[in-house]
Design a protein around this motif. Structure first.
Motif, PDB file in Angstrom:
ATOM      1  N   VAL A 173    -111.254  42.627 -55.904  1.00 17.26           N
ATOM      2  CA  VAL A 173    -109.836  43.167 -56.028  1.00 17.26           C
ATOM      3  C   VAL A 173    -109.017  42.566 -55.068  1.00 17.26           C
ATOM      4  O   VAL A 173    -107.927  42.233 -55.778  1.00 17.26           O
ATOM      5  CB  VAL A 173    -110.193  44.661 -55.042  1.00 17.26           C
ATOM      6  CG1 VAL A 173    -108.796  45.389 -55.000  1.00 17.26           C
ATOM      7  CG2 VAL A 173    -111.062  45.558 -56.082  1.00 17.26           C
ATOM      8  N   PRO A 174    -109.170  42.187 -53.983  1.00 16.93           N
ATOM      9  CA  PRO A 174    -108.477  41.306 -53.358  1.00 16.93           C
ATOM     10  C   PRO A 174    -107.912  39.804 -53.976  1.00 16.93           C
ATOM     11  O   PRO A 174    -106.980  39.340 -53.962  1.00 16.93           O
ATOM     12  CB  PRO A 174    -108.821  40.815 -51.926  1.00 16.93           C
ATOM     13  CG  PRO A 174    -110.563  41.242 -52.094  1.00 16.93           C
ATOM     14  CD  PRO A 174    -110.456  42.408 -53.094  1.00 16.93           C
ATOM     15  N   VAL A 175    -108.987  39.265 -54.616  1.00 16.33           N
ATOM     16  CA  VAL A 175    -108.787  37.904 -55.314  1.00 16.33           C
ATOM     17  C   VAL A 175    -107.855  38.144 -56.675  1.00 16.33           C
ATOM     18  O   VAL A 175    -106.807  37.501 -56.831  1.00 16.33           O
ATOM     19  CB  VAL A 175    -110.118  37.385 -55.863  1.00 16.33           C
ATOM     20  CG1 VAL A 175    -109.734  36.251 -56.577  1.00 16.33           C
ATOM     21  CG2 VAL A 175    -110.858  36.993 -54.654  1.00 16.33           C
ATOM     22  N   ALA A 176    -107.940  39.432 -57.347  1.00 15.14           N
ATOM     23  CA  ALA A 176    -107.182  39.595 -58.405  1.00 15.14           C
ATOM     24  C   ALA A 176    -105.815  40.059 -57.868  1.00 15.14           C
ATOM     25  O   ALA A 176    -104.763  39.593 -58.692  1.00 15.14           O
ATOM     26  CB  ALA A 176    -107.571  40.894 -59.171  1.00 15.14           C
ATOM     27  N   LEU A 177    -105.634  40.873 -56.902  1.00 13.40           N
ATOM     28  CA  LEU A 177    -104.243  41.154 -56.356  1.00 13.40           C
ATOM     29  C   LEU A 177    -103.483  39.909 -55.835  1.00 13.40           C
ATOM     30  O   LEU A 177    -102.409  39.734 -56.077  1.00 13.40           O
ATOM     31  CB  LEU A 177    -104.348  42.068 -55.258  1.00 13.40           C
ATOM     32  CG  LEU A 177    -105.017  43.582 -55.734  1.00 13.40           C
ATOM     33  CD1 LEU A 177    -104.835  44.439 -54.473  1.00 13.40           C
ATOM     34  CD2 LEU A 177    -103.822  44.205 -56.788  1.00 13.40           C
ATOM     35  N   ALA A 178    -104.297  38.976 -55.138  1.00 13.13           N
ATOM     36  CA  ALA A 178    -103.748  37.770 -54.622  1.00 13.13           C
ATOM     37  C   ALA A 178    -103.286  36.614 -55.806  1.00 13.13           C
ATOM     38  O   ALA A 178    -102.191  36.271 -55.484  1.00 13.13           O
ATOM     39  CB  ALA A 178    -104.580  37.185 -53.484  1.00 13.13           C
ATOM     40  N   CYS A 179    -104.067  36.610 -56.490  1.00 16.37           N
ATOM     41  CA  CYS A 179    -103.742  35.779 -57.655  1.00 16.37           C
ATOM     42  C   CYS A 179    -102.464  36.349 -58.580  1.00 16.37           C
ATOM     43  O   CYS A 179    -101.577  35.586 -58.875  1.00 16.37           O
ATOM     44  CB  CYS A 179    -104.936  35.730 -58.560  1.00 16.37           C
ATOM     45  SG  CYS A 179    -106.189  34.645 -58.023  1.00 16.37           S
ATOM     46  N   THR A 180    -102.470  37.680 -58.613  1.00 15.31           N
ATOM     47  CA  THR A 180    -101.482  38.092 -59.560  1.00 15.31           C
ATOM     48  C   THR A 180    -100.089  37.959 -58.819  1.00 15.31           C
ATOM     49  O   THR A 180     -98.949  37.484 -59.450  1.00 15.31           O
ATOM     50  CB  THR A 180    -101.903  39.708 -59.670  1.00 15.31           C
ATOM     51  OG1 THR A 180    -102.888  39.842 -60.459  1.00 15.31           O
ATOM     52  CG2 THR A 180    -100.613  40.284 -60.450  1.00 15.31           C
ATOM     53  N   ALA A 181    -100.200  38.377 -57.363  1.00 16.38           N
ATOM     54  CA  ALA A 181     -98.880  38.176 -56.658  1.00 16.38           C
ATOM     55  C   ALA A 181     -98.274  36.948 -56.383  1.00 16.38           C
ATOM     56  O   ALA A 181     -97.347  36.762 -56.554  1.00 16.38           O
ATOM     57  CB  ALA A 181     -99.312  38.792 -55.188  1.00 16.38           C
ATOM     58  N   LEU A 182     -99.207  35.817 -56.524  1.00 19.78           N
ATOM     59  CA  LEU A 182     -98.923  34.672 -56.068  1.00 19.78           C
ATOM     60  C   LEU A 182     -98.293  34.093 -57.512  1.00 19.78           C
ATOM     61  O   LEU A 182     -97.219  33.464 -57.582  1.00 19.78           O
ATOM     62  CB  LEU A 182    -100.198  33.777 -56.066  1.00 19.78           C
ATOM     63  CG  LEU A 182    -100.034  32.316 -55.682  1.00 19.78           C
ATOM     64  CD1 LEU A 182     -99.079  31.813 -54.715  1.00 19.78           C
ATOM     65  CD2 LEU A 182    -101.340  31.407 -55.589  1.00 19.78           C
ATOM     66  N   LEU A 183     -99.002  34.379 -58.458  1.00 12.32           N
ATOM     67  CA  LEU A 183     -98.287  34.166 -59.887  1.00 12.32           C
ATOM     68  C   LEU A 183     -96.926  34.770 -60.352  1.00 12.32           C
ATOM     69  O   LEU A 183     -95.863  34.071 -60.762  1.00 12.32           O
ATOM     70  CB  LEU A 183     -99.424  34.363 -61.062  1.00 12.32           C
ATOM     71  CG  LEU A 183    -100.352  33.512 -61.238  1.00 12.32           C
ATOM     72  CD1 LEU A 183    -101.573  34.001 -61.988  1.00 12.32           C
ATOM     73  CD2 LEU A 183    -100.199  32.013 -61.415  1.00 12.32           C
ATOM     74  N   MET A 184     -96.870  36.077 -59.858  1.00  8.77           N
ATOM     75  CA  MET A 184     -95.460  36.596 -60.036  1.00  8.77           C
ATOM     76  C   MET A 184     -94.382  36.111 -58.984  1.00  8.77           C
ATOM     77  O   MET A 184     -93.279  35.898 -59.349  1.00  8.77           O
ATOM     78  CB  MET A 184     -95.747  38.276 -59.706  1.00  8.77           C
ATOM     79  CG  MET A 184     -96.578  38.928 -60.776  1.00  8.77           C
ATOM     80  SD  MET A 184     -96.724  40.552 -60.405  1.00  8.77           S
ATOM     81  CE  MET A 184     -95.121  41.079 -60.792  1.00  8.77           C
ATOM     82  N   ALA A 185     -94.725  35.784 -57.963  1.00 11.57           N
ATOM     83  CA  ALA A 185     -94.004  35.006 -57.058  1.00 11.57           C
ATOM     84  C   ALA A 185     -93.639  33.781 -57.437  1.00 11.57           C
ATOM     85  O   ALA A 185     -92.317  33.337 -57.551  1.00 11.57           O
ATOM     86  CB  ALA A 185     -94.586  34.930 -55.522  1.00 11.57           C
TER      87      ALA A 185
END
Length: 739
Positions: free
Chosen positions: A373-385
């Motif tokens: 969960v944290p890895v998926a959220l962190a990767c998604t947030a980083l790519l969106m940023a």
């Protein structure tokens, strides 16, 4: 002819790709000869595609293009050659005499419609003087029947003025710009190939541990480029090929060819490591890795086919050239590489052992699974940023700014913009089908009264029935105010037949096309991709996830493009001056190319995972082993792609540089952040639901599905090395996957 025994026939791999591999192996001299002819003809004939290309190809698809076509058809001139005479006072006696003499001689040359300098009567001559009195222009309009040789003679005569009376002369104009764009594009393409191929060879030597295996992908890539040039030359005979299309198609063909050949050679080494003889290894490679290459090429072609939806001739040419280049890259991998393996197979070092099931990638997957969960959220947030900067991207037509600052054509264009405002191209030009009095009345009554207009510079009669109005605007010539003026001029035509053209109008037209046709193109690509991945996996969940992840990595690439080329980050390091925006069609091309390449790696990875899951492994274990067994080859392929794209990004043409940087970022992000972290995290969260599909679709897949896994017969015991007796068997146990 020797007929194989029944036992030998039983050991053959069934299928068309296996048969193709056998044919190319047996007739390898003919196959190699064919590709040698393709390469030679491609270099000798296809290399002339740069001469036949068109700098700034256009069609009658938009109002700006139609207006330009009307004005061009009415104008007896086909283009302009312009010289800047700088460094001495305009009225210096020696300079004046030399320039006046040259102008008189040029006016008498064949193919010249008119020649003017700053020493004639009236306001037209005064506009050719700079405000400080230290520079002047000589403008030569070439007749529409003139030839390139005649334009060259004019250029040489103007260049001969350099040094006269201490003055410095630079020759440019639109005809010179067009030739410089062609020459610079060809130089950048050659430079990219020269830089890329040796570096890829070095990397592949490190990957394979030997020169023989490493050289095959390079040979395949060179042959593919020859075929690609030949294909594009053929297209240039039946349609206008914009000069910018050529390096883009070349870089795609080079990257895909290396990628596909890498997969083929890697699989051949695996089969040799399992004990197969050269002929059997080639056959099994064609059936397995060849299947993946064909499927991957199909996904890239589908992504590029979305460009056919647009009416822009540049995008249509890219789509036609790109799809043909993909076909050639796949054909080279499926025919030339098996033939080359037949010649060099005995010198290719086989691995001492299969890829281990425990290693860096498997450990990474297990760590990710524990924190999915944290890895998926962190990767998604980083790519969106990373993609957020693209939200404020501005589209532009950079004109001469696509060339390096050292080019004469750009130098002349920059001097005219800065020191000769009365001659510089207006941000908006209105083409009026009517005489000068009618156009003047429209300019006075409608154009000059618009709030965003800062002035009407001139009404020029192009012919008795066509006139043009140069419109100046407040602020950025291609900014929001200019675009608003374009819309207002199109809303109020004063009862006349008008065409609103110019740089701002072209940007507006392209933006409107993106708005109207972009969703259809995106839908076509998404639908085609979803269908292909469903046919491969039998799941409706994984194709949707793959589509969303590709969009995230694509957004990161476009965000980096905006930061670098619009906002100017790292511009000094990369050797260019930011223009304040992105070339209009670059984001569309980046979408098509980057989406196709990202899906390329998705196919490689999902093929492994799907095969392992079909053989009974749990979803978690299939992901772990799939990433472990494909991680090294995907990372190597991505590194080679990045090298190819970065090599082209070192060129001087702004459009080529933008494409190179954007695709290098897209591949790097996709092969690292997405494939190694986001994909394992998402698949861990979904578990067995990854393979879900409604019952009707499951039945459809059982009937029409495309399996990437190929059931291979056992390897003939006679060819298995004595030191590897454990490999003799039924061939039904776990084996390397179909990459």
């Amino acid at each position: 002819m020797h007929k194989p025994s029944a036992a030998a026939a039983d050991l053959r791999v069934r299928g068309r790709l296996a048969a193709l591999g056998r044919f190319c192996f047996r007739h390898r001299r003919w196959v190699l000869g064919f590709w040698a002819v393709v390469l030679v003809v491609g270099v000798l004939i296809g290399g002339r595609v740069f001469e036949g290309s068109v700098a700034g190809a256009s069609s009658a698809s938009s109002e700006a293009d139609r207006g330009s076509a009307v004005a061009t058809a009415a104008d007896p001139a086909r283009g302009v050659v312009t010289a800047v005479v700088d460094g001495r006072p305009v009225d210096d006696g020696a300079v004046r005499a030399a320039v006046a003499k040259a102008t008189q001689e040029i006016a008498a040359l064949p193919g010249v419609a008119s020649a003017n300098d700053a020493y004639g009567p009236g306001p037209a001559a005064a506009a050719l003087r700079s405000a400080d009195g230290n520079a002047s222009l000589v403008t030569v309009r070439m007749a529409d029947t003139s030839t390139g040789a005649q334009a060259g003679a004019v250029t040489q005569r103007l260049a001969a003025l350099n040094g006269t009376g201490g003055a410095h002369v630079t020759v440019g104009g639109d005809l010179v710009l067009q030739q410089e764009v062609k020459k610079q594009t060809e130089r950048d393409t050659r430079f990219g190939e020269i830089v890329t191929l040796p570096l890829t060879l070095v990397v592949m030597v490190l990957v394979f541990g030997g020169l023989a295996a490493a050289s095959l992908p390079v040979i395949g890539a060179v042959a593919s480029v020859g075929g690609a040039l030949l294909a594009m030359f053929g297209f240039s005979r039946i349609m206008d090929i914009d000069t910018s299309v050529l390096p883009i198609a070349t870089v795609l063909g080079l990257g895909l060819s290396i990628d596909y050949a890498l997969l083929m050679v890697n699989r051949f080494r695996e089969e040799r490591g399992l004990g197969a003889g050269i002929a059997a290894a080639v056959e099994r490679t064609a059936a397995t890795a060849g299947r993946t290459v064909a499927f991957s090429g199909l996904t890239v072609a589908v992504a590029l086919s979305g460009l056919f939806v647009f009416t822009s001739p540049v995008l249509g040419a890219v789509a036609a050239a790109g799809v043909s280049v993909v076909v050639i890259a796949v054909a080279a991998a499926l025919t030339l590489i098996p033939a080359l393996l037949g010649f060099a197979g005995s010198r290719i070092k086989a691995p001492a052992a299969p890829v281990p099931d425990e290693g860096f990638f498997s450990r990474t997957v297990r760590r990710v699974r524990k924190r999915a969960v944290p890895v998926a959220l962190a990767c998604t947030a980083l790519l969106m940023a990373a993609g957020a900067p693209f939200l404020h991207a501005e589209m532009r037509n950079s004109g001469a700014a696509v060339l390096p600052a050292s080019s004469a054509g750009r130098q002349v264009a920059d001097v005219i913009d800065q020191r000769f405002p009365q001659v510089a191209a207006a941000p908006i030009t209105v083409v009026v089908e009517g005489g000068a009095p009618v156009a003047q009345a429209y300019a006075d009554e409608v154009v000059a009264k618009l709030p965003g207009v800062s002035g009407v510079r001139a009404v020029t009669p192009v012919s008795d029935s066509v006139s043009t109005i140069d419109v100046l605007v407040h602020g950025d010539p291609q900014g929001g105010t200019a675009k608003q003026v374009v819309d207002e001029l199109r809303a109020d035509r004063g009862g006349l037949k008008t065409y609103v053209t110019g740089g701002a109008a072209s940007v507006v037209d392209f933006s409107n096309e993106l708005t109207s046709r972009g969703p259809w193109a995106l839908g076509l690509v998404a639908l085609g991709t979803l269908v292909l991945l469903f046919l491969m996996t039998g799941s409706v969940v994984m194709p949707v996830k793959a589509l969303l992840m590709n969009l995230l990595s694509l957004g990161a690439s476009l965000g980096a493009l905006t930061l670098i080329f619009q906002d100017g980050y790292f511009s000094g390091l990369l050797g260019f001056s930011p223009t304040g925006g992105l070339e209009t069609f670059i984001p569309v091309l980046v979408f098509a190319f980057a989406f196709g390449l990202s899906m390329d790696y998705e196919v490689f990875l999902l093929a492994r995972i799907k095969e392992l899951h079909s053989r009974g492994y749990s979803c978690a274990k299939a992901v772990e082993l799939g990433v472990q067994r494909s991680g090294r080859i995907i990372t190597s392929a991505a590194l080679l792609m990045v090298i190819v794209f970065a090599g082209f990004a070192l060129g001087d043409m702004l459009m080529v540089k933008q494409m190179g940087i954007a695709l290098a970022v897209a591949v790097a992000v996709d092969a690292t952040l997405v494939r190694c972290l986001l994909v394992p995290a998402a698949m861990s969260l979904f578990g067995e639901f990854n393979w879900w599909a409604p019952a009707p679709l499951r039945r459809l897949h059982r009937r029409f599905g495309l399996s990437e896994h190929v059931e291979l017969p056992p390897i003939a015991p006679a060819v298995i090395p004595a030191q590897r007796p454990e490999l003799v068997g039924s061939g039904t146990g776990p084996a390397p996957a179909a990459q």
